[in-house]
Write a protein that holds these residues in place. Structure first.
Motif, PDB file in Angstrom:
ATOM      1  N   ALA A   1      -3.179   7.871   7.353  1.00  0.00           N
ATOM      2  CA  ALA A   1      -1.834   8.057   7.301  1.00  0.00           C
ATOM      3  C   ALA A   1      -1.099   7.458   8.753  1.00  0.00           C
ATOM      4  O   ALA A   1      -0.004   6.884   8.521  1.00  0.00           O
ATOM      5  N   GLY A   2      -1.775   7.749   9.821  1.00  0.00           N
ATOM      6  CA  GLY A   2      -1.302   6.987  11.183  1.00  0.00           C
ATOM      7  C   GLY A   2      -1.384   5.613  11.228  1.00  0.00           C
ATOM      8  O   GLY A   2      -0.148   5.010  11.530  1.00  0.00           O
TER       9      GLY A   2
ATOM     10  N   LEU B   1      -9.623  15.753   6.178  1.00  0.00           N
ATOM     11  CA  LEU B   1      -8.277  15.961   6.697  1.00  0.00           C
ATOM     12  C   LEU B   1      -8.064  15.000   7.916  1.00  0.00           C
ATOM     13  O   LEU B   1      -7.280  14.250   8.153  1.00  0.00           O
ATOM     14  N   VAL B   2      -9.257  14.936   8.751  1.00  0.00           N
ATOM     15  CA  VAL B   2      -8.992  14.034  10.003  1.00  0.00           C
ATOM     16  C   VAL B   2      -8.979  12.474   9.442  1.00  0.00           C
ATOM     17  O   VAL B   2      -8.235  11.573   9.945  1.00  0.00           O
ATOM     18  N   THR B   3     -10.012  12.104   8.529  1.00  0.00           N
ATOM     19  CA  THR B   3      -9.892  10.633   7.811  1.00  0.00           C
ATOM     20  C   THR B   3      -8.779  10.452   7.350  1.00  0.00           C
ATOM     21  O   THR B   3      -7.914   9.394   7.536  1.00  0.00           O
TER      22      THR B   3
ATOM     23  N   GLN C   1       4.104   0.416   8.903  1.00  0.00           N
ATOM     24  CA  GLN C   1       5.185   0.293   8.211  1.00  0.00           C
ATOM     25  C   GLN C   1       6.305   0.003   9.621  1.00  0.00           C
ATOM     26  O   GLN C   1       7.358  -0.815   9.237  1.00  0.00           O
ATOM     27  N   ALA C   2       5.859   0.547  10.586  1.00  0.00           N
ATOM     28  CA  ALA C   2       7.013   0.432  11.767  1.00  0.00           C
ATOM     29  C   ALA C   2       6.811  -0.988  12.300  1.00  0.00           C
ATOM     30  O   ALA C   2       7.855  -1.513  12.687  1.00  0.00           O
TER      31      ALA C   2
ATOM     32  N   MET D   1       0.864  -1.352   0.001  1.00  0.00           N
ATOM     33  CA  MET D   1       0.003   0.118   0.011  1.00  0.00           C
ATOM     34  C   MET D   1       0.944   1.107  -0.031  1.00  0.00           C
ATOM     35  O   MET D   1       1.835   1.397   0.773  1.00  0.00           O
ATOM     36  N   ALA D   2       0.494   2.070  -0.891  1.00  0.00           N
ATOM     37  CA  ALA D   2       1.482   3.214  -0.852  1.00  0.00           C
ATOM     38  C   ALA D   2       0.915   4.317   0.105  1.00  0.00           C
ATOM     39  O   ALA D   2      -0.115   4.106   0.930  1.00  0.00           O
ATOM     40  N   TYR D   3       1.621   5.497   0.621  1.00  0.00           N
ATOM     41  CA  TYR D   3       1.196   6.098   1.563  1.00  0.00           C
ATOM     42  C   TYR D   3       0.117   6.992   1.300  1.00  0.00           C
ATOM     43  O   TYR D   3      -0.010   7.308   0.333  1.00  0.00           O
ATOM     44  N   PRO D   4      -0.750   6.978   1.980  1.00  0.00           N
ATOM     45  CA  PRO D   4      -2.038   7.557   1.767  1.00  0.00           C
ATOM     46  C   PRO D   4      -1.901   8.988   1.486  1.00  0.00           C
ATOM     47  O   PRO D   4      -1.238   9.689   2.480  1.00  0.00           O
ATOM     48  N   PRO D   5      -2.565   9.698   0.647  1.00  0.00           N
ATOM     49  CA  PRO D   5      -2.297  11.290   0.554  1.00  0.00           C
ATOM     50  C   PRO D   5      -3.146  11.844   1.730  1.00  0.00           C
ATOM     51  O   PRO D   5      -4.151  11.402   1.911  1.00  0.00           O
ATOM     52  N   ILE D   6      -2.653  13.184   1.951  1.00  0.00           N
ATOM     53  CA  ILE D   6      -3.345  14.017   2.582  1.00  0.00           C
ATOM     54  C   ILE D   6      -3.645  15.244   1.731  1.00  0.00           C
ATOM     55  O   ILE D   6      -2.742  16.167   1.431  1.00  0.00           O
ATOM     56  N   THR D   7      -4.895  15.502   1.378  1.00  0.00           N
ATOM     57  CA  THR D   7      -5.288  16.826   0.755  1.00  0.00           C
ATOM     58  C   THR D   7      -5.007  18.168   1.277  1.00  0.00           C
ATOM     59  O   THR D   7      -5.449  18.121   2.530  1.00  0.00           O
TER      60      THR D   7
END
Length: 82
Positions: free
Chosen positions: A42-43, A35-37, A49-50, A1-7
Motif C-alpha cells: 500500500a505504501g 499485514l506487513v507485506t 500515485q504521488a 493498479m487498484a489500491y492493494p487491499p489490507i486484510t
C-alpha cells in the motif's frame, strides 16, 4: 493498479478470556507478516500515485505556460465565450 487491499487482523487476544488466549494470540501473531507485506504494498502504491500526481502537475503547469505564451503572441482572448 487498484489500491492493494489490507486484510483486517483477527481479534486480538485478551487476558480476560484465558481459555482462548493462546489460540487467539497464535492467530493474531500469524497474521502480522501478511499485514506487513500488504502495508508495504500500500505504501508503494501510494508513493507511485504521488509521483504520478506530481508529474501531472508539472505537465499541467507547462500547459498553462504554453497557453499563456500563445495568448500573448496571438492576442487571443481566452476568456471570451462563444
Amino acid at each position: 493498479m487498484a489500491y492493494p487491499p489490507i486484510t483486517p487482523l483477527p481479534a486480538a487476544p485478551s487476558r480476560n478470556d484465558p481459555d482462548n488466549f493462546s489460540t487467539e494470540a497464535d492467530a493474531f501473531v500469524a497474521a502480522l507478516p501478511a499485514l506487513v507485506t500488504e502495508t508495504n504494498a500500500a505504501g508503494v502504491y501510494t508513493a507511485d500515485q504521488a509521483t504520478a500526481a506530481a508529474a501531472d502537475a508539472v505537465l499541467t503547469a507547462a500547459d498553462v505556460v504554453s497557453t499563456n505564451a500563445d495568448v500573448v503572441s496571438t492576442g487571443d482572448d481566452v476568456t471570451a465565450t462563444a
